[in-house]
Design an enzyme around this catalytic site. Structure first.
Site, PDB file in Angstrom:
ATOM      1  N   ILE A  48       0.732  -0.583   0.160  1.00  0.00           N
ATOM      2  CA  ILE A  48       0.411   0.136  -0.186  1.00  0.00           C
ATOM      3  C   ILE A  48       0.899   1.484  -0.290  1.00  0.00           C
ATOM      4  O   ILE A  48       2.127   1.611   1.238  1.00  0.00           O
ATOM      5  CB  ILE A  48      -1.135  -0.279   1.632  1.00  0.00           C
ATOM      6  CG1 ILE A  48      -1.581  -1.187   1.010  1.00  0.00           C
ATOM      7  CG2 ILE A  48      -1.772   1.139   1.451  1.00  0.00           C
ATOM      8  CD1 ILE A  48      -2.307  -1.524  -0.296  1.00  0.00           C
ATOM      9  N   GLU A  99      -1.627  -1.079 -10.198  1.00  0.00           N
ATOM     10  CA  GLU A  99      -2.333   0.075 -10.967  1.00  0.00           C
ATOM     11  C   GLU A  99      -2.632  -0.705 -11.746  1.00  0.00           C
ATOM     12  O   GLU A  99      -3.768  -0.380 -13.021  1.00  0.00           O
ATOM     13  CB  GLU A  99      -2.490   0.732 -11.758  1.00  0.00           C
ATOM     14  CG  GLU A  99      -2.337   2.307 -10.165  1.00  0.00           C
ATOM     15  CD  GLU A  99      -2.689   4.030 -10.110  1.00  0.00           C
ATOM     16  OE1 GLU A  99      -3.928   4.354 -10.883  1.00  0.00           O
ATOM     17  OE2 GLU A  99      -2.129   4.178  -9.391  1.00  0.00           O
TER      18      GLU A  99
HETATM   19  P1  FAD Z   1      -0.486 -11.112  -9.632  1.00  0.00           P
HETATM   20  O1  FAD Z   1      -1.654 -10.842 -10.208  1.00  0.00           O
HETATM   21  O2  FAD Z   1      -0.006 -12.355  -9.234  1.00  0.00           O
HETATM   22  O3  FAD Z   1       0.270 -11.363 -10.919  1.00  0.00           O
HETATM   23  C1  FAD Z   1       1.491 -11.828 -11.587  1.00  0.00           C
HETATM   24  C2  FAD Z   1       1.612 -12.768 -13.084  1.00  0.00           C
HETATM   25  O4  FAD Z   1       0.343 -12.814 -13.404  1.00  0.00           O
HETATM   26  C3  FAD Z   1       1.235 -10.597 -13.864  1.00  0.00           C
HETATM   27  O5  FAD Z   1       3.035 -10.864 -14.680  1.00  0.00           O
HETATM   28  C4  FAD Z   1       0.574 -10.346 -13.907  1.00  0.00           C
HETATM   29  O6  FAD Z   1      -0.102 -10.050 -15.301  1.00  0.00           O
HETATM   30  C5  FAD Z   1       0.327 -11.902 -14.589  1.00  0.00           C
HETATM   31  N1  FAD Z   1      -1.564 -12.061 -14.779  1.00  0.00           N
HETATM   32  C6  FAD Z   1      -2.297 -12.266 -13.514  1.00  0.00           C
HETATM   33  N2  FAD Z   1      -3.403 -12.870 -14.084  1.00  0.00           N
HETATM   34  C7  FAD Z   1      -3.332 -12.397 -15.058  1.00  0.00           C
HETATM   35  C8  FAD Z   1      -3.984 -12.709 -16.725  1.00  0.00           C
HETATM   36  N3  FAD Z   1      -5.637 -12.532 -16.295  1.00  0.00           N
HETATM   37  N4  FAD Z   1      -3.839 -13.063 -17.745  1.00  0.00           N
HETATM   38  C9  FAD Z   1      -2.896 -12.593 -17.979  1.00  0.00           C
HETATM   39  N5  FAD Z   1      -1.874 -12.876 -16.948  1.00  0.00           N
HETATM   40  C10 FAD Z   1      -2.225 -12.340 -15.528  1.00  0.00           C
HETATM   41  N6  FAD Z   1      -2.376  -2.021  -4.714  1.00  0.00           N
HETATM   42  C11 FAD Z   1      -3.333  -1.231  -3.699  1.00  0.00           C
HETATM   43  O7  FAD Z   1      -4.567  -1.614  -3.813  1.00  0.00           O
HETATM   44  N7  FAD Z   1      -3.439  -0.093  -3.566  1.00  0.00           N
HETATM   45  C12 FAD Z   1      -1.171   0.707  -3.469  1.00  0.00           C
HETATM   46  O8  FAD Z   1      -0.888   1.631  -3.360  1.00  0.00           O
HETATM   47  C13 FAD Z   1      -0.533   0.018  -3.940  1.00  0.00           C
HETATM   48  N8  FAD Z   1       0.788   0.046  -4.062  1.00  0.00           N
HETATM   49  C14 FAD Z   1       2.058  -0.480  -5.099  1.00  0.00           C
HETATM   50  C15 FAD Z   1       2.702   0.087  -4.846  1.00  0.00           C
HETATM   51  C16 FAD Z   1       4.011  -0.879  -5.301  1.00  0.00           C
HETATM   52  C17 FAD Z   1       5.917  -0.643  -4.966  1.00  0.00           C
HETATM   53  C18 FAD Z   1       4.090  -2.321  -5.626  1.00  0.00           C
HETATM   54  C19 FAD Z   1       4.760  -3.167  -6.251  1.00  0.00           C
HETATM   55  C20 FAD Z   1       2.511  -3.087  -5.513  1.00  0.00           C
HETATM   56  C21 FAD Z   1       1.907  -1.908  -5.513  1.00  0.00           C
HETATM   57  N9  FAD Z   1       0.519  -1.808  -5.442  1.00  0.00           N
HETATM   58  C22 FAD Z   1      -0.799  -1.477  -5.184  1.00  0.00           C
HETATM   59  C23 FAD Z   1      -0.475  -4.105  -5.815  1.00  0.00           C
HETATM   60  C24 FAD Z   1      -0.470  -3.613  -7.699  1.00  0.00           C
HETATM   61  O9  FAD Z   1      -1.761  -3.336  -7.880  1.00  0.00           O
HETATM   62  C25 FAD Z   1      -0.269  -5.117  -7.520  1.00  0.00           C
HETATM   63  O10 FAD Z   1       1.035  -5.698  -7.274  1.00  0.00           O
HETATM   64  C26 FAD Z   1      -0.891  -5.408  -8.912  1.00  0.00           C
HETATM   65  O11 FAD Z   1      -1.851  -5.160  -9.140  1.00  0.00           O
HETATM   66  C27 FAD Z   1      -0.787  -6.979  -9.509  1.00  0.00           C
HETATM   67  O12 FAD Z   1      -1.021  -7.441  -8.429  1.00  0.00           O
HETATM   68  P2  FAD Z   1       0.312  -9.415  -8.378  1.00  0.00           P
HETATM   69  O13 FAD Z   1       1.067  -8.387  -7.339  1.00  0.00           O
HETATM   70  O14 FAD Z   1      -0.406  -9.771  -6.799  1.00  0.00           O
HETATM   71  O15 FAD Z   1       0.503 -10.013  -9.023  1.00  0.00           O
END
Ligand code: FAD
Length: 386
Positions: free
Chosen positions: A160, A366
């Site tokens: 977050i 995002e």
């Molecule tokens: P996953 O969803 O597990 O994805 C892993 C991989 O699988 C990725 O390559 C993805 O593209 C791929 N994938 C997943 N589903 C599919 C699909 N259906 N088809 C094809 N490929 C797919 N979140 C908040 O709520 N608030 C914030 O303020 C916030 N700030 C952040 C700041 C940082 C520094 C970081 C690293 C993240 C932040 N996030 C925040 C979270 C961020 O939005 C998520 O990390 C992001 O949405 C990806 O989710 P995940 O990391 O769980 O990856």
């Protein structure tokens, strides 16, 4: 078809100049030190509020500084050019939280939070992602259960932005057993509410100055008036916030790409190899011209989104295109600039390594690049391939 007008108005030019001056004075000189210290100076939040950057597009009635979305993008670009960690403060506290309160909040919620958020007296964070749900955010597991006239919330939120410092979290929690997005509601939860704890996440590749945190909610009790918007509408609220948020991320990426271009041009003119500055070598010019084309293309896509928003037209797919392109471009531009710097680009005395590290997360948050492609593909084919 509306005419394409690429001229900035006097107001927009003035806002951009204000942002340039602010960043040159308050951000750029400290960015490398904040990156090493893994913390930007917290005083920057008040300064951002004081100059009106945390209130852009929010009406003056609630303490905002008004302005249009192109002005917001211009400021975001300049902040991203100076330090993405500072840019993130604004993109989240204003872009995802204050603007969502302005759009969906009750009069009481707007009066309670907007003047403080826009002044930088309070900071907001956006709590959607959880340890088990990132791209598939609609499956989130944090639960809010009615308890008398209150809600009792249990769960956790991951990654977050602003999380360590924030005074309020725009929190998304499941309020009924309907699986998927329909059972999600949005809440405004003050971060000093008993039962809410946070842990700063250290060791990030980039955005190291950003106070990114994990939030844990154990028996967090909030009154019914903490609910933002209608019960069960939380996922739509999150998605509408993120659509505009993607415009802001794209603008921040343009800032990174522009900073990469500035650095590459400067260094190419100074560094000599084979008896003349490396700017004389055609393959170095190729690196620089590739960066320049990416900067222009990313900026035009981003400005188009701002224009659509300001004209009240549908913008979500355009925002995904801009975010997808600009984030991938920012990584390419920073990497190309690092190539221009040679071995010096690889050490943190020079600015381009930080640009590359900061750019990398833009293709992840995002909505990852893959998720943006699925949004664009769905809009074109009518088929959801998630
Ligand atoms: P996953 O969803 O597990 O994805 C892993 C991989 O699988 C990725 O390559 C993805 O593209 C791929 N994938 C997943 N589903 C599919 C699909 N259906 N088809 C094809 N490929 C797919 N979140 C908040 O709520 N608030 C914030 O303020 C916030 N700030 C952040 C700041 C940082 C520094 C970081 C690293 C993240 C932040 N996030 C925040 C979270 C961020 O939005 C998520 O990390 C992001 O949405 C990806 O989710 P995940 O990391 O769980 O990856």
């Amino acid at each position: 078809m509306a005419a394409v007008d690429l001229e900035l108005s006097e107001e927009q030019t003035a806002v951009r100049r204000l942002a340039e001056d602010f960043v040159a004075r308050e951000v750029t000189p400290y960015a490398a030190a904040w990156d090493r210290a893994e913390e930007v100076d917290r005083a920057i939040v008040r300064k951002l509020g004081g100059v009106g950057f945390l209130g852009l597009t929010v009406s003056e009635e609630y303490g905002g500084s008004g302005g249009d979305h192109l002005s917001y993008c211009l400021v975001t670009e300049e902040l991203g050019r100076g330090d993405s960690s500072v840019r993130g403060i604004v993109s989240v506290s204003l872009g995802l939280v204050a603007k969502t309160v302005a759009a969906w909040g009750s009069e009481e919620q707007k009066r309670a939070w907007l003047p403080r958020l826009t002044a930088g007296e309070a900071l907001g964070c956006f709590g959607l992602t959880e340890p088990g749900t990132g791209s598939d955010a609609g499956s989130l597991a944090t639960r809010a259960v009615r308890d008398g006239g209150d809600w009792m919330i249990n769960g956790s939120k991951m990654f977050i932005t602003n999380g360590t410092w924030a005074d309020v979290v725009l929190l998304f929690a499941r309020t009924n057993d309907t699986p998927g997005p329909k059972g999600v509601s949005a809440f405004l939860v003050p971060t000093d509410t008993p039962g809410l704890t946070r842990r700063t996440i250290h060791g990030k590749l980039g955005l190291r100055g950003q106070a990114t945190a994990e939030l844990v909610l154990e028996g967090v009790r909030v009154p019914d008036r903490a609910l933002l918007g209608p019960e069960g509408k939380g996922f739509s609220i999150a998605m509408s916030a993120l659509a505009k948020g993607r415009m802001s991320v794209a603008a921040g990426c343009v800032g990174i790409a522009q900073a990469a271009l500035d650095a590459a041009v400067r260094y190419a003119g100074e560094r000599e190899q084979f008896g003349r500055s490396i700017a004389h070598h055609q393959l170095v010019q190729e690196l620089i011209s590739d960066i320049a084309v990416d900067v222009d293309a990313a900026r035009l896509l981003t400005w188009r989104v701002a224009d659509l928003v300001d004209r009240g037209e549908e913008f979500a797919t355009a925002a995904s295109k801009a975010k997808l392109y600009a984030s991938e471009a920012a990584v390419r531009c920073a990497s190309n600039a690092l190539q221009v710097y040679g071995g010096y680009g690889y050490i943190d005395e020079y600015p381009v390594g930080k640009l590359l590290r900061d750019a990398r997360v833009m293709t992840l948050y995002e909505g990852t690049s893959q998720i943006q492609k699925l949004i664009i593909g769905r809009a074109l084919t009518g088929v959801s391939a998630f």
